[in-house]
Motif scaffolding. Sequence first.
Motif, PDB file in Angstrom:
ATOM      1  N   LEU A   6       0.811  -1.220   0.000  1.00 20.78           N
ATOM      2  CA  LEU A   6       0.000   0.000   0.000  1.00 20.78           C
ATOM      3  C   LEU A   6       0.843   1.268   0.000  1.00 20.78           C
ATOM      4  CD1 LEU A   6      -2.641  -0.928   2.724  1.00 20.78           C
ATOM      5  CD2 LEU A   6      -2.868  -1.109   0.246  1.00 20.78           C
ATOM      6  N   ASP A   7       1.980   1.240   0.693  1.00 17.90           N
ATOM      7  CA  ASP A   7       2.790   2.447   0.848  1.00 17.90           C
ATOM      8  C   ASP A   7       4.247   2.062   1.027  1.00 17.90           C
ATOM      9  OD1 ASP A   7       3.013   5.365   1.331  1.00 17.90           O
ATOM     10  OD2 ASP A   7       3.642   4.736   3.342  1.00 17.90           O
ATOM     11  N   LYS A   8       5.149   2.908   0.518  1.00 24.64           N
ATOM     12  CA  LYS A   8       6.572   2.690   0.759  1.00 24.64           C
ATOM     13  C   LYS A   8       7.228   4.031   1.007  1.00 24.64           C
ATOM     14  CE  LYS A   8       8.670   2.953  -3.779  1.00 24.64           C
ATOM     15  NZ  LYS A   8       9.348   2.277  -4.841  1.00 24.64           N
ATOM     16  N   ARG A   9       8.190   4.035   1.917  1.00 19.04           N
ATOM     17  CA  ARG A   9       8.961   5.238   2.240  1.00 19.04           C
ATOM     18  C   ARG A   9      10.413   4.817   2.419  1.00 19.04           C
ATOM     19  NH1 ARG A   9       5.333   9.341   3.912  1.00 19.04           N
ATOM     20  NH2 ARG A   9       3.246   8.474   4.081  1.00 19.04           N
ATOM     21  N   TYR A  10      11.322   5.633   1.865  1.00 22.73           N
ATOM     22  CA  TYR A  10      12.737   5.323   1.990  1.00 22.73           C
ATOM     23  C   TYR A  10      13.297   5.949   3.255  1.00 22.73           C
ATOM     24  CZ  TYR A  10      17.629   4.674   0.908  1.00 22.73           C
ATOM     25  OH  TYR A  10      18.944   4.302   0.965  1.00 22.73           O
ATOM     26  N   TRP A  14      18.473   4.088   7.750  1.00 23.03           N
ATOM     27  CA  TRP A  14      18.663   2.639   7.695  1.00 23.03           C
ATOM     28  C   TRP A  14      19.031   2.149   6.303  1.00 23.03           C
ATOM     29  CZ3 TRP A  14      19.071   0.814  12.359  1.00 23.03           C
ATOM     30  CH2 TRP A  14      18.382   1.439  13.397  1.00 23.03           C
ATOM     31  N   GLU A  15      19.032   3.059   5.293  1.00 23.72           N
ATOM     32  CA  GLU A  15      19.299   2.711   3.891  1.00 23.72           C
ATOM     33  C   GLU A  15      18.410   1.562   3.446  1.00 23.72           C
ATOM     34  OE1 GLU A  15      23.456   2.005   3.477  1.00 23.72           O
ATOM     35  OE2 GLU A  15      23.970   4.095   3.855  1.00 23.72           O
ATOM     36  N   SER A  16      17.110   1.731   3.693  1.00 20.65           N
ATOM     37  CA  SER A  16      16.141   0.678   3.447  1.00 20.65           C
ATOM     38  C   SER A  16      14.758   1.295   3.239  1.00 20.65           C
ATOM     39  CB  SER A  16      16.153  -0.250   4.658  1.00 20.65           C
ATOM     40  OG  SER A  16      15.295  -1.304   4.490  1.00 20.65           O
ATOM     41  N   TYR A  17      13.837   0.517   2.663  1.00 20.80           N
ATOM     42  CA  TYR A  17      12.463   0.965   2.450  1.00 20.80           C
ATOM     43  C   TYR A  17      11.573   0.445   3.570  1.00 20.80           C
ATOM     44  CZ  TYR A  17      13.872   2.218  -2.269  1.00 20.80           C
ATOM     45  OH  TYR A  17      14.487   2.786  -3.345  1.00 20.80           O
ATOM     46  N   ASN A  18      10.660   1.274   4.046  1.00 21.58           N
ATOM     47  CA  ASN A  18       9.667   0.863   5.028  1.00 21.58           C
ATOM     48  C   ASN A  18       8.351   0.673   4.277  1.00 21.58           C
ATOM     49  OD1 ASN A  18       8.301   0.280   7.316  1.00 21.58           O
ATOM     50  ND2 ASN A  18       8.468   2.297   8.235  1.00 21.58           N
ATOM     51  N   TYR A  19       7.832  -0.533   4.272  1.00 23.24           N
ATOM     52  CA  TYR A  19       6.625  -0.874   3.526  1.00 23.24           C
ATOM     53  C   TYR A  19       5.438  -1.062   4.448  1.00 23.24           C
ATOM     54  CZ  TYR A  19       9.605  -1.767  -0.499  1.00 23.24           C
ATOM     55  OH  TYR A  19      10.484  -1.625  -1.522  1.00 23.24           O
ATOM     56  N   THR A  20       4.270  -0.626   3.982  1.00 24.75           N
ATOM     57  CA  THR A  20       2.994  -0.930   4.625  1.00 24.75           C
ATOM     58  C   THR A  20       2.198  -1.724   3.610  1.00 24.75           C
ATOM     59  OG1 THR A  20       3.086   1.138   5.851  1.00 24.75           O
ATOM     60  CG2 THR A  20       0.958   0.037   5.731  1.00 24.75           C
ATOM     61  N   ALA A  21       1.625  -2.844   4.047  1.00 26.71           N
ATOM     62  CA  ALA A  21       0.917  -3.729   3.123  1.00 26.71           C
ATOM     63  C   ALA A  21      -0.301  -4.322   3.818  1.00 26.71           C
ATOM     64  CB  ALA A  21       1.836  -4.843   2.652  1.00 26.71           C
ATOM     65  N   VAL A  22      -1.175  -4.913   3.009  1.00 30.85           N
ATOM     66  CA  VAL A  22      -2.362  -5.586   3.534  1.00 30.85           C
ATOM     67  C   VAL A  22      -2.328  -7.047   3.071  1.00 30.85           C
ATOM     68  CG1 VAL A  22      -3.846  -4.925   1.589  1.00 30.85           C
ATOM     69  CG2 VAL A  22      -4.865  -5.418   3.806  1.00 30.85           C
ATOM     70  N   THR A  23      -2.702  -7.956   3.979  1.00 29.06           N
ATOM     71  CA  THR A  23      -2.735  -9.378   3.642  1.00 29.06           C
ATOM     72  C   THR A  23      -4.061  -9.706   2.958  1.00 29.06           C
ATOM     73  OG1 THR A  23      -3.696 -10.015   5.751  1.00 29.06           O
ATOM     74  CG2 THR A  23      -1.287  -9.967   5.623  1.00 29.06           C
ATOM     75  N   ALA A  24      -4.175 -10.920   2.472  1.00 33.22           N
ATOM     76  CA  ALA A  24      -5.411 -11.368   1.831  1.00 33.22           C
ATOM     77  C   ALA A  24      -6.575 -11.386   2.817  1.00 33.22           C
ATOM     78  CB  ALA A  24      -5.213 -12.748   1.225  1.00 33.22           C
ATOM     79  N   ASP A  25      -6.264 -11.553   4.129  1.00 29.92           N
ATOM     80  CA  ASP A  25      -7.296 -11.567   5.171  1.00 29.92           C
ATOM     81  C   ASP A  25      -7.767 -10.156   5.521  1.00 29.92           C
ATOM     82  OD1 ASP A  25      -5.903 -13.920   5.091  1.00 29.92           O
ATOM     83  OD2 ASP A  25      -5.708 -14.144   7.243  1.00 29.92           O
ATOM     84  N   GLY A  26      -7.039  -9.119   5.074  1.00 28.85           N
ATOM     85  CA  GLY A  26      -7.380  -7.744   5.402  1.00 28.85           C
ATOM     86  C   GLY A  26      -6.581  -7.190   6.564  1.00 28.85           C
ATOM     87  N   ASN A  27      -5.567  -7.933   7.034  1.00 28.22           N
ATOM     88  CA  ASN A  27      -4.727  -7.459   8.136  1.00 28.22           C
ATOM     89  C   ASN A  27      -3.632  -6.541   7.611  1.00 28.22           C
ATOM     90  OD1 ASN A  27      -6.141  -9.045   9.988  1.00 28.22           O
ATOM     91  ND2 ASN A  27      -4.844 -10.807   9.561  1.00 28.22           N
ATOM     92  N   ASN A  55      -0.743   1.718  13.399  1.00 29.11           N
ATOM     93  CA  ASN A  55      -0.132   2.328  12.224  1.00 29.11           C
ATOM     94  C   ASN A  55      -0.311   3.834  12.283  1.00 29.11           C
ATOM     95  OD1 ASN A  55      -0.310   3.403   9.329  1.00 29.11           O
ATOM     96  ND2 ASN A  55       0.694   1.431   9.107  1.00 29.11           N
ATOM     97  N   ARG A  56       0.760   4.588  12.002  1.00 25.84           N
ATOM     98  CA  ARG A  56       0.694   6.041  12.106  1.00 25.84           C
ATOM     99  C   ARG A  56       0.000   6.683  10.905  1.00 25.84           C
ATOM    100  NH1 ARG A  56       4.957   8.122   9.032  1.00 25.84           N
ATOM    101  NH2 ARG A  56       6.470   6.516   8.492  1.00 25.84           N
ATOM    102  N   LEU A  57      -0.058   5.993   9.779  1.00 29.32           N
ATOM    103  CA  LEU A  57      -0.692   6.558   8.584  1.00 29.32           C
ATOM    104  C   LEU A  57      -2.200   6.324   8.564  1.00 29.32           C
ATOM    105  CD1 LEU A  57       1.887   5.362   5.918  1.00 29.32           C
ATOM    106  CD2 LEU A  57       1.724   7.619   6.954  1.00 29.32           C
ATOM    107  N   PHE A  58      -2.628   5.117   8.938  1.00 29.69           N
ATOM    108  CA  PHE A  58      -4.030   4.744   8.821  1.00 29.69           C
ATOM    109  C   PHE A  58      -4.748   4.660  10.165  1.00 29.69           C
ATOM    110  CE2 PHE A  58      -1.746   2.676   5.275  1.00 29.69           C
ATOM    111  CZ  PHE A  58      -2.287   3.426   4.249  1.00 29.69           C
TER     112      PHE A  58
END
Length: 73
Positions: A6-10, A14-27, A55-58
Amino acid sequence: DVIEILDKRYSSQWESYNYTAVTADGNLVSFMNKFDHTVGDRKRIKAKVKSHTKNRLFDANETRLNYVKLYKV
């Protein structure tokens, strides 16, 4: 499980991407990964649970993941 990103931020700290995602169950899940994946991609995931937080975004409950491995669907 299968997730949709759903969302990614660099993070330059940490020289890495922080991802926010949703599972098939809706979690809602979040994790960090060094590789660049596009928002909307569906991936098969294998990981360990790190913690349960808000979650700070949602403003919803989310599961933080650790030791994440992503595979093609």
